[in-house]
Design an enzyme around this catalytic site. Structure first.
Site, PDB file in Angstrom:
ATOM      1  N   HIS A   5      -6.458  14.777  11.959  1.00  0.00           N
ATOM      2  CA  HIS A   5      -6.962  12.831  11.922  1.00  0.00           C
ATOM      3  C   HIS A   5      -7.424  12.393  11.074  1.00  0.00           C
ATOM      4  CE1 HIS A   5     -10.691  15.816  12.989  1.00  0.00           C
ATOM      5  NE2 HIS A   5     -11.195  14.448  12.240  1.00  0.00           N
ATOM      6  N   CYS A  29     -19.355  13.588  11.600  1.00  0.00           N
ATOM      7  CA  CYS A  29     -18.950  14.063  10.929  1.00  0.00           C
ATOM      8  C   CYS A  29     -17.384  13.614  10.426  1.00  0.00           C
ATOM      9  CB  CYS A  29     -17.088  15.157  11.728  1.00  0.00           C
ATOM     10  SG  CYS A  29     -16.456  14.046  12.647  1.00  0.00           S
TER      11      CYS A  29
END
Length: 731
Positions: free
Chosen positions: A65, A239
């Site tokens: 991603h 993250c």
């Protein structure tokens, strides 16, 4: 979610044997659907994100991603591999691959829906259903959550509440996407967690609920005796992207907390922003878990509690171990230190915990420079205005304290000049003080400012300020490592540390290293004054290259700081003013060139870039190099080298033309204050022309991305979408 994935974005027979091939295969489907404008550019962003941390997850899942300037709308593509693909997971290859593509600046609702997929991947029922899906349409429907509409009861493993309408949530059981696009699913997760863990559900605040955190009022459950309630934990997950692992770790920790019988509340610091946990919740917690790969924002809120600090993948793969560890630390009475120590230094709060010494040193120096630059700009412009209004003899005017006439223009000019001079005298102390601040936080300010002032007193100048700041920060860091009895800790930051550190720094600067540094500073000044001819031109070219290399980044700031340090004196030399002129001229080239390129060859740029080009005219004219960042981010291999060539030419010509500048900022608005202003403008025009020609040439040679469909011939494949970061966002 229905807009994010369709059957055309599903491949149930993914034949790729590497993660790169898998990403390419799924990305090609996005390109065919018009969701991605530049295949190679998008794949480069995916690879950059993958290089930061593998995206393989236990359970046979790969979730590559990124956010990218080449994505037109939030998109999911799904592939199922029979043989498995290695995404770096500890338990082996992945057979379920989700490629998540988010555009730069995606709205919060879209990012919230994307994050719900990450939570849903922790649901075994959901992944099992995908593994058994018979066709692409069925798999797409599962991910969209369409089959969940008949299931109005909550699932224990899903994180959805009974009062949550399961719309726009992958699998119908996630917990972050709401039917109105406002993230009401996140509120459902919070209410479910509150109800099952014993928190008072009525105490969930709307703001906290919408952000996926549970806020508990300080009036009810937090006051219960510790031996009459479950163990309480607050956690923070984050993250680099803030789309996937952030929410997967949150879901994993919540599930493990329920199984362990503890009350666990998670603050997800994701791409859609975050709302801080209620201070009452933090105060009532018995322990803290940080599962993160980027710095925890406002970390000092959690000081004084047993803390486990790990990477985000540990929160996904071993949440039960983390819960057990924080309980053990609480039982042993281990707590973090007070707020300053727990929060880390300013550099540590803004960077990565694993930074090496070289990286930290650069950040320490840039911390000082960033605080110094406003003093440079304000003081330099005031001095320049004083000269412009009162002439070059204004520096000999008496103090306005003794002589100021309201109706005389010279008095006003002297006032501006003297205010600017006062501002300039702060440069070295501020530089030293905030270098020390970057190293040791607030305790470093006093010795840093003292050392910087001494550097100014002994004529050690800019180099002395650098040394004083580093010494002050090092001394304070060393003092902080000494074990101090508890009764004395209260006076350490107010009395002991400032006293001892200032004495040590003062001794070193006055007696030991001050004189050698002052001699080195004088030697550098003499060398600059002696630069003529070819040497001066080469220096101008080098500074021009540096100014255009990273467009406001560290290299750019080094060149700018070198120039401003030379004029940050009462009577700067001609060489110093020539360097300042070359640096400002070169820094104006990239944005002006991008603005010109979007005007003369608009078809090579997207509509967004053409709009940015209009703003770049003003930014470039104002000496704001960052105006070219959107273009460099979208196409760095063409824009940055072209800018560096043009900047080098401008810097060299500015030096060759003997142009001078006393003001450290201002762009074309301070041209009247420049020596040889017409030649100065010629130098800028030459660099802009060269950079524009190179950008147009290189972009014209680029081949369109295969499979890109667009009704607008000026969009899609030529340059990609733009973004406002210094680098493509692949985090």
């Amino acid at each position: 979610m229905s807009d994010m994935i369709t059957a055309d974005l599903v491949d149930l027979d993914l034949s790729a044997d590497t993660k790169e091939a898998a990403a390419r295969s799924l990305a090609e489907r996005m390109v065919a659907q018009g969701r991605v404008t530049d295949l190679e550019g998008f794949l480069a962003d995916v690879a950059a994100r993958e290089a930061q941390m593998p995206t393989g997850l236990d359970g046979g899942i790969g979730i590559p991603h990124c956010r990218s300037a080449h994505v037109t709308e939030p998109t999911l593509a799904f592939g199922r591999s029979a043989s498995g693909i290695d995404f770096g997971a500890a338990d082996g290859p992945a057979d379920l691959v989700f490629l998540i593509a988010a555009p730069v600046g995606a709205d919060d609702a879209h990012l919230t829906i994307l994050s719900s997929l990450a939570r849903q991947l922790m649901n075994a029922d959901f992944t099992s259903a995908l593994r058994s899906a018979a066709d692409a349409g069925e798999a797409a429907a599962l991910i969209r959550g369409e089959e969940a509409q008949a299931e109005e009861t909550p699932r224990e493993v899903s994180g959805a509440s009974a009062e949550s309408a399961e719309l726009s949530v992958p699998g119908g059981t996630g917990g972050t996407g709401g039917t109105d696009g406002t993230g009401t699913g996140a509120a459902s997760v919070s209410r479910r967690g509150a109800a099952e863990s014993g928190f008072d559900d009525s105490a969930v605040t709307p703001a906290a609920a919408s952000a996926g955190v549970t806020a508990v009022s300080g009036a009810d459950a937090p006051d219960a005796p510790a031996d009459e309630r479950p163990f309480r934990i607050v956690a923070v997950t984050s993250c680099p992207t803030g789309i996937a692992h952030t929410y997967m770790a949150a879901e994993s920790l919540e599930n493990a907390g329920r199984e362990a019988g503890v009350e666990l509340v998670v603050e997800t610091q994701g791409s859609a922003g975050f709302t801080r946990l209620d201070p009452a919740v933090i105060k009532a917690a018995d322990g803290v878990i940080f599962a993160h790969d980027v710095p925890v924002r406002d970390k000092d809120r959690f000081a004084g509690k047993p803390t486990v600090d790990v990477g985000v993948k540990a929160g996904i793969s071993r949440p039960a171990d983390l819960i057990a560890e924080v309980r053990e630390r609480a039982a042993r009475g281990e707590v973090t230190a007070g707020a300053p120590a727990a929060a880390g230094t300013p550099v540590e709060r803004a960077g990565d915990s694993g930074d090496g010494y070289g990286t930290k040193l650069r950040k320490w120096l840039m911390s000082g420079v960033s605080y110094m630059v406003p003093f440079v700009a304000a003081g330099g412009l005031l001095i320049a205005l004083g000269f412009a209004i009162g002439g070059w003899e204004i520096d000999k005017a008496p103090s306005v304290m003794d002589h100021f006439t309201w109706t005389q223009i010279d008095s006003w000019a002297a006032l501006l000049f003297q205010i600017g001079g006062v501002s300039f005298r702060f440069l070295v102390p501020v530089l030293a003080g905030y270098i020390a601040y970057g190293m040791a936080d607030r305790p470093g300010l006093v010795p840093g400012f003292v050392g910087g002032s001494i550097a100014l007193t002994i004529n050690a100048g800019f180099l002395g300020g650098l040394a004083a700041g580093l010494i002050a920060g090092g001394v304070v860091m060393a003092i902080q490592k000494v074990h101090i009895p508890a009764p004395l800790r209260g006076i350490m930051p107010v009395v002991v540390i400032p006293l001892i550190s200032s004495a040590i720094v003062g001794f070193l600067m006055f007696v030991v290293i001050g004189k050698p540094i002052a001699e080195a500073q004088q030697g550098m000044t003499d060398w600059l004054n002696g630069l003529t001819g070819t040497n001066a031109v080469l220096l101008g070219a080098l500074l021009g290259l540096m100014m255009c290399f990273d467009l406001g980044g560290p290299v750019n700031k080094v060149a700018y700081t070198f120039a401003t340090a030379g004029i940050a004196v009462a009577d700067p030399s001609d060489s110093a003013m020539k360097i300042m002129a070359a640096v400002m001229a070169a820094g104006m080239v990239p944005p002006l060139a991008m603005a010109l390129a979007t005007t003369v060859r608009s078809k090579l740029f997207t509509e967004t870039e053409r709009e940015n080009g209009k703003a770049a005219w003003v930014l470039g004219a104002s000496f704001i190099s960052e105006g070219a960042i959107p273009f460099a981010a979208a196409d760095p291999l063409r824009v940055i080298p072209s800018s560096m060539v043009g900047g080098a030419i401008t810097g060299a010509l500015a030096m060759a033309f003997d142009t001078t500048l006393r003001a450290p900022h201002g762009g074309v608005f301070v041209v009247p204050l420049i020596g040889n202003p017409m030649l100065y403008l010629v130098a800028i025009a030459a660099g802009v022309g060269v950079t524009t020609a190179l950008v147009v040439l290189l972009k014209g040679l680029r081949k369109p991305a295969t499979g890109t469909a667009s009704a607008d011939p000026t969009a899609s494949t030529e340059a990609g979408s733009t973004q406002t970061e210094q680098q493509p966002v692949a985090a």
